[in-house]
Design an enzyme around this catalytic site. Sequence first.
Site, PDB file in Angstrom:
ATOM      1  N   GLU A 119       0.787  -1.227   0.013  1.00 54.95           N
ATOM      2  CA  GLU A 119       0.092   0.128  -0.025  1.00 54.95           C
ATOM      3  C   GLU A 119       0.788   1.236   0.100  1.00 54.95           C
ATOM      4  O   GLU A 119       1.938   1.307   0.561  1.00 54.95           O
ATOM      5  CB  GLU A 119      -0.871  -0.006   1.150  1.00 54.95           C
ATOM      6  CG  GLU A 119      -1.916  -0.757   0.810  1.00 54.95           C
ATOM      7  CD  GLU A 119      -3.137  -0.825   2.112  1.00 54.95           C
ATOM      8  OE1 GLU A 119      -4.288  -1.265   1.839  1.00 54.95           O
ATOM      9  OE2 GLU A 119      -2.833  -0.203   3.137  1.00 54.95           O
ATOM     10  N   CYS A 132       3.431   8.159   1.752  1.00 58.71           N
ATOM     11  CA  CYS A 132       4.237   7.212   2.513  1.00 58.71           C
ATOM     12  C   CYS A 132       4.184   6.143   1.425  1.00 58.71           C
ATOM     13  O   CYS A 132       2.977   5.313   1.170  1.00 58.71           O
ATOM     14  CB  CYS A 132       3.163   6.949   3.614  1.00 58.71           C
ATOM     15  SG  CYS A 132       3.831   5.588   4.787  1.00 58.71           S
ATOM     16  N   CYS A 139       8.120  -7.944   6.538  1.00 54.63           N
ATOM     17  CA  CYS A 139       9.065  -7.514   7.266  1.00 54.63           C
ATOM     18  C   CYS A 139       9.730  -8.504   7.987  1.00 54.63           C
ATOM     19  O   CYS A 139       9.020  -9.512   8.312  1.00 54.63           O
ATOM     20  CB  CYS A 139       8.714  -6.412   7.971  1.00 54.63           C
ATOM     21  SG  CYS A 139      10.093  -5.445   8.841  1.00 54.63           S
ATOM     22  N   CYS A 143       8.598  -6.178  15.513  1.00 55.61           N
ATOM     23  CA  CYS A 143       8.287  -5.000  16.262  1.00 55.61           C
ATOM     24  C   CYS A 143       6.982  -5.543  17.085  1.00 55.61           C
ATOM     25  O   CYS A 143       5.922  -5.751  16.172  1.00 55.61           O
ATOM     26  CB  CYS A 143       8.207  -3.645  16.005  1.00 55.61           C
ATOM     27  SG  CYS A 143       9.799  -3.198  15.206  1.00 55.61           S
ATOM     28  N   CYS A 146       3.527  -3.678  16.017  1.00 55.00           N
ATOM     29  CA  CYS A 146       3.563  -3.385  14.409  1.00 55.00           C
ATOM     30  C   CYS A 146       2.753  -4.550  13.717  1.00 55.00           C
ATOM     31  O   CYS A 146       3.160  -5.912  13.718  1.00 55.00           O
ATOM     32  CB  CYS A 146       4.848  -3.119  13.670  1.00 55.00           C
ATOM     33  SG  CYS A 146       4.625  -2.850  12.091  1.00 55.00           S
ATOM     34  N   GLY A 203       7.788  -2.479   5.640  1.00 56.48           N
ATOM     35  CA  GLY A 203       9.037  -2.876   5.426  1.00 56.48           C
ATOM     36  C   GLY A 203       9.975  -2.093   6.153  1.00 56.48           C
ATOM     37  O   GLY A 203       9.829  -0.879   6.509  1.00 56.48           O
ATOM     38  N   GLU A 204      11.212  -2.594   6.057  1.00 62.22           N
ATOM     39  CA  GLU A 204      12.404  -1.887   6.672  1.00 62.22           C
ATOM     40  C   GLU A 204      13.436  -1.644   5.673  1.00 62.22           C
ATOM     41  O   GLU A 204      13.890  -2.307   4.938  1.00 62.22           O
ATOM     42  CB  GLU A 204      13.049  -2.876   7.685  1.00 62.22           C
ATOM     43  CG  GLU A 204      14.753  -2.499   8.171  1.00 62.22           C
ATOM     44  CD  GLU A 204      14.765  -0.967   8.599  1.00 62.22           C
ATOM     45  OE1 GLU A 204      13.774  -0.734   9.741  1.00 62.22           O
ATOM     46  OE2 GLU A 204      15.484   0.005   8.176  1.00 62.22           O
ATOM     47  N   SER A 235      12.522   5.937   7.305  1.00 57.44           N
ATOM     48  CA  SER A 235      12.376   5.742   8.695  1.00 57.44           C
ATOM     49  C   SER A 235      12.961   4.303   8.769  1.00 57.44           C
ATOM     50  O   SER A 235      12.806   3.321   8.045  1.00 57.44           O
ATOM     51  CB  SER A 235      10.807   5.631   9.054  1.00 57.44           C
ATOM     52  OG  SER A 235      10.595   4.995  10.188  1.00 57.44           O
ATOM     53  N   SER A 257      12.779   4.870  14.519  1.00 59.65           N
ATOM     54  CA  SER A 257      11.695   4.347  15.461  1.00 59.65           C
ATOM     55  C   SER A 257      12.253   4.195  16.695  1.00 59.65           C
ATOM     56  O   SER A 257      12.801   3.030  17.063  1.00 59.65           O
ATOM     57  CB  SER A 257      11.198   3.145  14.693  1.00 59.65           C
ATOM     58  OG  SER A 257      10.576   3.450  13.440  1.00 59.65           O
ATOM     59  N   LEU A 258      12.377   4.923  17.635  1.00 58.84           N
ATOM     60  CA  LEU A 258      12.743   4.717  19.012  1.00 58.84           C
ATOM     61  C   LEU A 258      11.973   4.092  19.957  1.00 58.84           C
ATOM     62  O   LEU A 258      12.261   3.122  20.171  1.00 58.84           O
ATOM     63  CB  LEU A 258      13.167   6.025  19.605  1.00 58.84           C
ATOM     64  CG  LEU A 258      14.201   5.928  20.818  1.00 58.84           C
ATOM     65  CD1 LEU A 258      15.401   5.393  20.563  1.00 58.84           C
ATOM     66  CD2 LEU A 258      14.250   7.422  21.323  1.00 58.84           C
ATOM     67  N   HIS A 259      10.811   4.746  20.254  1.00 60.23           N
ATOM     68  CA  HIS A 259       9.690   3.873  20.983  1.00 60.23           C
ATOM     69  C   HIS A 259       9.972   3.325  22.369  1.00 60.23           C
ATOM     70  O   HIS A 259       9.152   3.486  23.100  1.00 60.23           O
ATOM     71  CB  HIS A 259       9.063   2.741  20.149  1.00 60.23           C
ATOM     72  CG  HIS A 259       8.532   3.045  18.798  1.00 60.23           C
ATOM     73  ND1 HIS A 259       8.084   4.213  18.394  1.00 60.23           N
ATOM     74  CD2 HIS A 259       9.047   2.403  17.666  1.00 60.23           C
ATOM     75  CE1 HIS A 259       8.110   4.139  17.104  1.00 60.23           C
ATOM     76  NE2 HIS A 259       8.447   3.220  16.513  1.00 60.23           N
ATOM     77  N   ASN A 334      -1.890   2.813  16.805  1.00 57.04           N
ATOM     78  CA  ASN A 334      -3.107   2.460  15.769  1.00 57.04           C
ATOM     79  C   ASN A 334      -3.201   1.086  16.328  1.00 57.04           C
ATOM     80  O   ASN A 334      -2.441   0.129  15.993  1.00 57.04           O
ATOM     81  CB  ASN A 334      -2.689   2.361  14.491  1.00 57.04           C
ATOM     82  CG  ASN A 334      -2.515   3.925  13.988  1.00 57.04           C
ATOM     83  OD1 ASN A 334      -3.388   4.862  14.318  1.00 57.04           O
ATOM     84  ND2 ASN A 334      -1.329   4.222  13.525  1.00 57.04           N
ATOM     85  N   CYS A 377      -0.461   3.998  10.243  1.00 57.84           N
ATOM     86  CA  CYS A 377       1.099   3.501  10.382  1.00 57.84           C
ATOM     87  C   CYS A 377       0.862   1.772  10.746  1.00 57.84           C
ATOM     88  O   CYS A 377      -0.132   1.627  11.768  1.00 57.84           O
ATOM     89  CB  CYS A 377       1.838   3.815  11.230  1.00 57.84           C
ATOM     90  SG  CYS A 377       2.068   5.788  10.748  1.00 57.84           S
TER      91      CYS A 377
HETATM   92  N1  SAH Z   1      10.355  -0.207   9.307  1.00 56.63           N
HETATM   93  C1  SAH Z   1      10.515   1.068   9.467  1.00 56.63           C
HETATM   94  C2  SAH Z   1       9.411   2.013   8.550  1.00 56.63           C
HETATM   95  C3  SAH Z   1       8.154   1.276   8.497  1.00 56.63           C
HETATM   96  S1  SAH Z   1       7.344   1.480   9.669  1.00 56.63           S
HETATM   97  C4  SAH Z   1      10.386   1.462  10.893  1.00 56.63           C
HETATM   98  O1  SAH Z   1      10.418   0.541  11.691  1.00 56.63           O
HETATM   99  O2  SAH Z   1      10.901   2.471  11.211  1.00 56.63           O
HETATM  100  C5  SAH Z   1       6.900   3.381   9.982  1.00 56.63           C
HETATM  101  C6  SAH Z   1       6.575   3.824  11.448  1.00 56.63           C
HETATM  102  O3  SAH Z   1       5.306   3.366  12.035  1.00 56.63           O
HETATM  103  C7  SAH Z   1       7.610   3.540  12.491  1.00 56.63           C
HETATM  104  O4  SAH Z   1       8.008   4.296  13.426  1.00 56.63           O
HETATM  105  C8  SAH Z   1       6.697   2.216  13.209  1.00 56.63           C
HETATM  106  O5  SAH Z   1       7.300   2.055  14.539  1.00 56.63           O
HETATM  107  C9  SAH Z   1       5.085   2.708  13.261  1.00 56.63           C
HETATM  108  N2  SAH Z   1       4.451   1.967  13.536  1.00 56.63           N
HETATM  109  C10 SAH Z   1       4.194   0.511  12.991  1.00 56.63           C
HETATM  110  N3  SAH Z   1       3.011   0.222  13.797  1.00 56.63           N
HETATM  111  C11 SAH Z   1       2.547   1.133  14.482  1.00 56.63           C
HETATM  112  C12 SAH Z   1       1.153   1.111  15.191  1.00 56.63           C
HETATM  113  N4  SAH Z   1       0.513   0.138  15.078  1.00 56.63           N
HETATM  114  N5  SAH Z   1       0.827   2.058  15.522  1.00 56.63           N
HETATM  115  C13 SAH Z   1       1.506   3.253  15.393  1.00 56.63           C
HETATM  116  N6  SAH Z   1       2.597   3.412  14.728  1.00 56.63           N
HETATM  117  C14 SAH Z   1       3.103   2.381  14.261  1.00 56.63           C
HETATM  118 FE1  SF4 Z   2       9.140  -3.908  10.237  1.00 58.56          FE
HETATM  119 FE2  SF4 Z   2       9.050  -1.164  10.940  1.00 58.56          FE
HETATM  120 FE3  SF4 Z   2       6.903  -2.765  11.492  1.00 58.56          FE
HETATM  121 FE4  SF4 Z   2       9.179  -3.015  12.951  1.00 58.56          FE
HETATM  122  S1  SF4 Z   2       7.904  -1.028  12.688  1.00 58.56           S
HETATM  123  S2  SF4 Z   2       8.112  -4.712  12.222  1.00 58.56           S
HETATM  124  S3  SF4 Z   2      10.773  -2.553  11.391  1.00 58.56           S
HETATM  125  S4  SF4 Z   2       7.852  -2.293   9.397  1.00 58.56           S
END
Ligand code: SAH
Ligand code: SF4
Length: 396
Positions: A119, A132, A139, A143, A146, A203-204, A235, A257-259, A334, A377
């Site tokens: 998408e 985006c 992936c 995480c 995600c 994806g990463e 990202s 993506s620190l979190h 989300n 996201c």
């Molecule tokens: N793989 C890369 C880029 C794709 S994810 C990465 O991890 O950075 C893009 C962003 O969306 C990242 O910051 C990811 O942590 C965040 N993300 C993934 N799932 C999410 C969710 N369910 N709610 C909010 N943000 C999310």
């Molecule tokens: Fe992959 Fe980014 Fe999702 Fe982590 S947050 S699983 S690196 S897409």
Amino acid sequence: MLRARRLCYDAGTMNALLDKPSLVGLGRGELAQVFARLDVPEKARAMRVAQLWNWLYARGATAFDQMTVLSKDLRAQLGEHYCLARPDIVSEQVSADGTRKWLLRLAPAAPGAGGPEVETVYIPEETRGTLCISSQVGCTLNCSFCHTGTQPLVRNLTPGEIVGQIMVARDRIGDWPGAEADDPRGLPESERKITNIVLMGMGEPLYNFEHVRDAMGIASASDGLAFSKRRITLSTSGVVPEIPRWGAEANTMLAISLHGVRDELRNELVPINRKWPIAELLEACRQYPSLSNAKRITFEYVMLKGVNDSIAEAKDLVRLLKGIPAKINLIPFNPWPGAPYECSDWEQIETFAEVVNRAGYASPVRSPRGRDIMAACGQLKSASLKQRARVAATAK
Ligand code: SAH
Ligand code: SF4
């Protein structure tokens, strides 16, 4: 070797018509090889490449016949062996807030097999329009918050499939210069709808380094798609060894993506942290080329209720980022079915944001956009598939 081999579809029926490679996603060297194969004399190739490049990436031609600068004969030859196909649009949804989401089908592994889907989301705002885009189907990382992380990696996208997402979006929202426009330079930045590209879809991107780099090379060429590198953001979850390489070879804006602010918690949320912990990640950020107040790294922080959203953690976050030109992007979580987390309460997000703001960081809370079309996201594709299954079930 041509990498971007894709079936040409009739957009209406999606029947594969011709098995010809698409030129979308090819760089100048590869376009020169195309002309070599068509027996264009070597001394004429550079000019032909410049002309084709211009029609392909600055004007968005969808048919060789539009390229009137090339002879009729050469256009026919190109059409006989190549096409200008972008990824196929399976569906397009437009949210009440103007957000648009395309589900795109990529080339199948074998003729006749179903192609994988990704998408692409367009988010219009008052002062900018952000696209985006995805870099992989699925992936390899897991995480825990995600949804993409629950899906196995199917494959990396090719440069053509990455650039093709931008071109599909420009086709659909009318972001190429008009056919009547005689200006070969494409739309000036001030008139464009898509002003920013973020690699924040599926994806990463740093695990598909070469393809993403080549695609962003095409996206940022000033005589092509012409996005300034300041308006392209990659990202990453923190593939530390690839960060300096990305700085050296692509040098776009960077988002991390620190979190989590403690290794113990980040190991759980972003498991790649076990390999490259926070201190190493931040050191790579400090070394990222040409950082300044005008060129800051964005740190993404997903707000998970009771997990990472305390005031103490907000203070630690600010301490941790000291000395790095940074922006902090707080993302409301989300939720997805079966997710082991909830989104933080709104008051908690505001209090967290206040701590960050007081420390001098602009910390926009990313407002959820396109909720009605599930454009959030970490929900891309999986949620659409579920919705389609629901629609199919109710239609029975
Ligand atoms: N793989 C890369 C880029 C794709 S994810 C990465 O991890 O950075 C893009 C962003 O969306 C990242 O910051 C990811 O942590 C965040 N993300 C993934 N799932 C999410 C969710 N369910 N709610 C909010 N943000 C999310
Ligand atoms: Fe992959 Fe980014 Fe999702 Fe982590 S947050 S699983 S690196 S897409």
